[in-house]
Each structure stands twice: as structure tokens, then as C-alpha cells.
Design an enzyme around this catalytic site. Structure first.
Site, mmCIF file in Angstrom:
data_model
loop_
_atom_site.group_PDB
_atom_site.id
_atom_site.type_symbol
_atom_site.label_atom_id
_atom_site.label_comp_id
_atom_site.label_asym_id
_atom_site.label_seq_id
_atom_site.Cartn_x
_atom_site.Cartn_y
_atom_site.Cartn_z
ATOM 1 N N ASP A 51 12.821 -14.804 -49.662
ATOM 2 C CA ASP A 51 11.558 -13.394 -49.268
ATOM 3 C C ASP A 51 11.360 -13.003 -47.842
ATOM 4 O OD1 ASP A 51 9.568 -11.980 -49.439
ATOM 5 O OD2 ASP A 51 8.323 -13.379 -50.303
ATOM 6 N N GLU A 130 13.863 -24.218 -17.909
ATOM 7 C CA GLU A 130 13.273 -25.454 -17.463
ATOM 8 C C GLU A 130 11.695 -25.262 -18.162
ATOM 9 O OE1 GLU A 130 12.840 -25.257 -13.377
ATOM 10 O OE2 GLU A 130 14.934 -25.707 -13.152
ATOM 11 N N GLU A 132 8.122 -26.426 -19.706
ATOM 12 C CA GLU A 132 7.271 -27.485 -19.449
ATOM 13 C C GLU A 132 6.478 -27.293 -20.494
ATOM 14 O OE1 GLU A 132 6.955 -26.435 -14.756
ATOM 15 O OE2 GLU A 132 5.649 -25.513 -15.766
ATOM 16 N N GLU A 212 5.130 -33.619 -14.861
ATOM 17 C CA GLU A 212 4.825 -32.377 -14.028
ATOM 18 C C GLU A 212 3.530 -32.238 -13.385
ATOM 19 O OE1 GLU A 212 5.500 -29.540 -12.543
ATOM 20 O OE2 GLU A 212 7.659 -29.100 -13.066
ATOM 21 N N GLU A 220 8.331 -32.239 -18.157
ATOM 22 C CA GLU A 220 9.654 -31.208 -18.015
ATOM 23 C C GLU A 220 10.847 -31.882 -18.548
ATOM 24 O OE1 GLU A 220 11.899 -28.554 -14.906
ATOM 25 O OE2 GLU A 220 9.638 -28.473 -14.730
ATOM 26 N N HIS A 269 10.944 -21.598 -15.983
ATOM 27 C CA HIS A 269 11.623 -20.926 -15.225
ATOM 28 C C HIS A 269 13.150 -20.694 -15.665
ATOM 29 C CE1 HIS A 269 8.786 -23.111 -12.252
ATOM 30 N NE2 HIS A 269 8.433 -22.167 -12.743
ATOM 31 N N ARG A 339 8.035 -20.059 -3.909
ATOM 32 C CA ARG A 339 8.052 -20.197 -5.414
ATOM 33 C C ARG A 339 6.807 -19.527 -6.097
ATOM 34 N NH1 ARG A 339 10.499 -25.218 -7.314
ATOM 35 N NH2 ARG A 339 11.858 -25.959 -5.768
ATOM 36 N N GLU A 358 16.521 -17.385 -10.195
ATOM 37 C CA GLU A 358 15.609 -18.004 -11.275
ATOM 38 C C GLU A 358 14.472 -17.165 -11.439
ATOM 39 O OE1 GLU A 358 13.151 -22.221 -10.879
ATOM 40 O OE2 GLU A 358 13.164 -21.050 -9.489
ATOM 41 N N ARG A 360 11.006 -16.738 -12.747
ATOM 42 C CA ARG A 360 9.979 -17.713 -12.616
ATOM 43 C C ARG A 360 8.558 -17.236 -13.617
ATOM 44 N NH1 ARG A 360 10.251 -21.795 -9.316
ATOM 45 N NH2 ARG A 360 7.952 -22.090 -8.960
#
Length: 470
Positions: A51, A130, A132, A212, A220, A269, A339, A358, A360
């Protein structure tokens, strides 16, 4: 694996049950169990009905019948059933036309892979997320006409440093103090190790696991990069395994980005690169060792970032994380090492094979199939249209003047803003029929109706502190 090999594999492991899994539009696994003696090789052609009107974001009730076609290549022995059970992921078809269902996230990811090859820019897109998550001992919440609250508890919570535990031995990570401590402060090494063991059993390659930054059990586990479809399947297994291993030990896991006030939230990330003929297209001699194509791909990500976040940061809670001061990537710029930038170019290795960027901003509540695909489409748009990402930001943004900060664009501040951006900016997603207008409209409508509108009706606990005695 062929259907015959699937059945032989099940027999070898003594499986008497098949657990059929598929993913809904928002990224949650659904499942149904079948006695294996009712399956034969034709089952993989004819499929199994269900369904579709009961699945979030899928069919209306007047056309609810859908067909799940088990994909034998996805077979794994499920580690959490009492009796031996073989698990298989299904692709979804319309039972009338026998065409792939356009709202099936797995099909969207498959179409993206085909579209990449069609562009001749590359043949494989690799992603390495990555994720977390928090490991809690208890979570209680409720919302009624006269009540609205949540209560979190964790043996690692800094808020429990004065709790009577007979005895309280301390060793609780402080707020923002949880990054890389050894035991006894990190109490979850063995638990994460068990999670990794279960992942490795089903073929997931794990690179590392660690505590972390946040207090309260933030952790992580990193998977080795692989192609978009494989990683999307793996991310579903990842969440499934982590939650169920935690349950074995009387713990509960959440991928909710910001469950703890005034501490770091959980992001995901995503490392990304495009390859062609076994060569990494992003390796070159431009900024931070990137190629021109790699920089254009970053340009596409930054240009479409607001729309991407409708998939990559898909909850109202996501934007509790995307605020300054908690290592959150709120600035729509790129950098080799900064970062706080939305896009970072890792500098750990000079090997051309490791060159990637990356992204983030995403968090682990996202649907991997949709998020990884949307990233690919934005990167391809950047390469095809030679989108300049601008100058990198290599300074500490917190030391810039107000005038300099004002020139830097930020991520959307709410899910509503991201959804409105997606509504205006989605032509890059529909190229090659990868996403359809119907999928995008359905996704936006679902989020507004079932999440944003519903939240807007409910008083927030902090509003009582602000306004009750006014």
C-alpha cells in the site's frame, strides 16, 4: 548476485525469513517480512505488492497499489532478528506501467548516476559522509493541549556532574569538551566498536570512530568513500545498525542535529569528488591542489546551496545547528582549512586520488539518496556553466570587521527559507529527468504541511519564560 545466488545464499545461512526494505521520501526505511519458502526466482521479476498510500510523500489512496522489486545484489544477513533473516532492498515500480516510481529516492540516485555518464564529464561520483549522533540513556517528550516538553539524560551529560550516583565518579565530558578524550571520559569506545563490528560484517568499510565535541555521548563513525548509490544504501544500514546496537545495551541514539542546548550539534560533512576513467577530475594545480573543474563544482555547490539545504538540512531542528559559535559552517564560502566555511578542501594528503571537497552544511537527518544526488547535480551544473566560486576565505571569520563579514553570504536561517529557495531554484535538479517537478513539489508541500505549519501552531516552552508574566 542473481536471484538464484540470493536463494542459495539464504539457504547457506539458514535463513527462513526475508526482510524486504525500501526507503520513503524523507529517508526512513520501511520493511515487511516474508517466509522464504514462498519466494522463488520469479519473485525478483514479479515483485511484491504493498500500500503506497501509507508511505510518507507517496501515493494517494485512490491509486495506492505499488510494486516492490527485490534487488538481489543488496542481500545481507540482518544482524538484529532472533532467527536467521536475509535482508534485501527493493526498487519500487508502478504496477500498471511497470515503470520505475519517480518518488522512489533510490531510483532518483540511479538516474543521477546514469545522467553523470551521459554528460561525459565523469563516470563515477564518490561520496564519503561523516555522520554524527548522540547516545542517550533516556529521552522523554510530549506535546498536548496543555503540555509541551522534552527531557534528555545521559550518563556522560555535563549537567549530571553533581548528580547522586552512589558514587558519582565524574569523567563527564564538559560542554564542547568531548573531542577525542580517552576512557574513562569517553565511555562509549566499546559500544562504538560493536557498531563498527556489525557494519564490517555486512561489508561496510569503516575508517574510524571517536567521541565528538559535545557532551552527552556525541559520537562519530566514518565510512570509507564509495559511489553514490552504494553509499546511500550504506547510510541506511549505518543508521539501522547504530540504533539497534545501542538498543541492545539499553541506550537510545538520535541523529537529530541539535538535541542539546548550547552545545555542538550533529552534522554530516560530505566529502565529494567526480572521477572519469579511473582518474580524479578534481586533482590539479589550482587553489589547494584543486583542478579548474573542481573549483567550478564548488561554484555550483555554493550557487545552489540554499536549495540544496532543503534536502541536506531537512528539518526545522537543522537550523538550530546552523548558527555561529558551535563550529557550524554558516558561511557560503570555500576554504582550504577554515571549518566555518560551507565548503572545505581537506589538506591531509597530497595524493591526487584523495583530492575532494567537503560540504559541511548537511546533517544526518537527511535522505542520503536525495542529498548526494542533489550535490552531484549542483556540481555538474557548476562544471557545465563554469561557475566561479569566488575567492576563498582563509582568514578567521570571527576576526573580520563587520564590513567584511557583511559581504559574506550565509546559509538560510530556517527550513522555510531553504524550501522557498528550492522552489525557485531547481532547474539544475531536473536535468536529465533525475528529479521531477512532481518530486520537488511533493517534498516541499509535505514539509510545509506536516512540519513547518504544525510547529507554528504550538507554543514553545521558552515562550512561557519570556511572556507568561507580561
Amino acid at each position: 548476485m542473481t536471484p538464484k545466488e540470493f536463494l542459495d545464499f539464504a539457504k547457506k545461512h539458514g535463513a527462513e525469513t526475508v526482510d524486504l526494505k525500501f526507503v520513503d521520501l524523507l529517508g526512513t526505511w520501511q520493511h515487511c517480512c516474508y517466509p522464504i519458502d514462498l519466494w522463488d526466482e520469479d519473485t525478483f521479476k514479479e515483485g511484491l505488492g504493498f500500500d503506497g498510500s501509507s508511505i510518507r510523500g507517496w501515493q494517494d489512496i485512490h491509486k495506492s497499489d505499488m510494486l516492490a522489486i527485490p534487488n538481489p545484489s543488496t542481500a545481507k544477513m540482518d544482524p538484529f532478528f532472533k532467527e536467521p533473516t536475509i535482508s534485501v532492498i527493493a526498487d519500487i515500480l508502478d504496477p500498471i506501467t511497470l515503470e520505475c516510481y519517480s518518488r522512489d529516492p533510490r531510483d532518483i540516485a540511479k538516474k543521477a548516476t546514469a545522467y553523470l555518464k551521459k554528460t561525459r564529464i565523469g563516470d563515477t561520483a564518490f561520496v564519503g559522509p561523516e555522520p554524527e549522533f548522540f547516545i542517550f540513556d533516556e529521552i522523554r517528550f510530549d506535546q498536548k493541549q496543555n503540555t509541551g516538553f522534552y527531557h534528555i539524560d545521559s550518563v556522560e551529560g555535563a549537567w549530571n556532574s553533581n548528580r547522586i550516583e552512589e558514587p558519582n565518579l565524574g569523567y563527564k565530558p564538559s560542554y564542547k569538551g568531548g573531542y577525542f578524550p580517552v576512557s574513562p571520559t569517553d565511555t562509549y569506545s566499546d559500544l562504538r566498536g560493536e557498531m563498527v563490528k556489525e557494519m564490517r560484517k555486512i561489508g561496510i568499510k569503516v575508517e574510524a570512530h571517536h567521541h565528538e565535541v559535545a557532551t552527552g555521548g556525541q559520537s562519530e563513525i566514518d565510512m570509507q568513500f564509495t559511489d553514490i548509490l552504494t553509499m546511500s544504501d550504506q547510510l541506511m544500514w549505518y543508521k539501522y545498525i547504530i540504533k539497534n546496537v545501542a538498543l541492545r545495551h539499553g541506550k537510545t541514539v538520535t541523529f537529530m542535529p541539535k538535541p542539546v542546548f548550547q552545545d555542538n550539534g550533529s552534522g554530516m560533512h560530505i566529502h565529494f569528488s567526480i572521477w572519469k576513467g579511473g582518474k580524479n577530475l578534481f586533482a590539479g594545480n589550482k587553489y589547494a591542489g584543486m583542478s579548474q573543474e573542481g573549483l567550478w563544482a564548488i561554484g555550483g555547490i555554493l550557487k545552489h546551496a540554499a536549495a540544496l539545504l532543503a534536502f541536506a538540512a531537512p528539518t526545522t531542528n537543522s537550523y538550530r545547528r546552523l548558527v555561529p559559535g558551535f563550529e557550524a559552517p554558516v558561511n557560503l564560502v570555500y576554504s582550504a582549512r577554515n571549518r566555518s566555511a560551507a565548503v572545505r578542501i581537506p589538506m591531509y594528503s597530497t595524493n591526487p586520488k584523495s583530492k575532494r571537497f567537503e560540504f559541511r552544511c548537511p546533517d544526518p537527518t537527511c535522505n542520503g539518496y536525495l542529498t548526494f544526488t542533489a550535490m552531484l547535480m549542483a556540481a555538474l551544473d557548476g562544471i557545465e556553466n563554469k561557475i566561479d566560486p569566488g575567492k576563498p576565505l582563509d582568514e578567521n571569520i570571527y576576526e573580520l570587521s563587520d564590513k567584511e563579514k557583511a559581504r559574506i553570504k550565509n546559509v538560510p536561517g530556517t527550513l522555510t527559507e531553504s524550501l522557498m529557495a528550492l522552489q525557485k531554484d531547481h532547474a539544475f535538479l531536473t536535468k536529465g529527468g533525475v528529479f521531477t517537478d512532481d518530486v520537488i513539489e511533493t517534498y516541499i508541500d509535505y514539509k510545509i504541511k506536516n512540519e513547518i505549519s504544525e510547529l507554528s501552531l504550538r507554543p514553545h516552552p521558552y515562550e512561557f519564560a519570556l511572556y507568561y508574566d507580561n
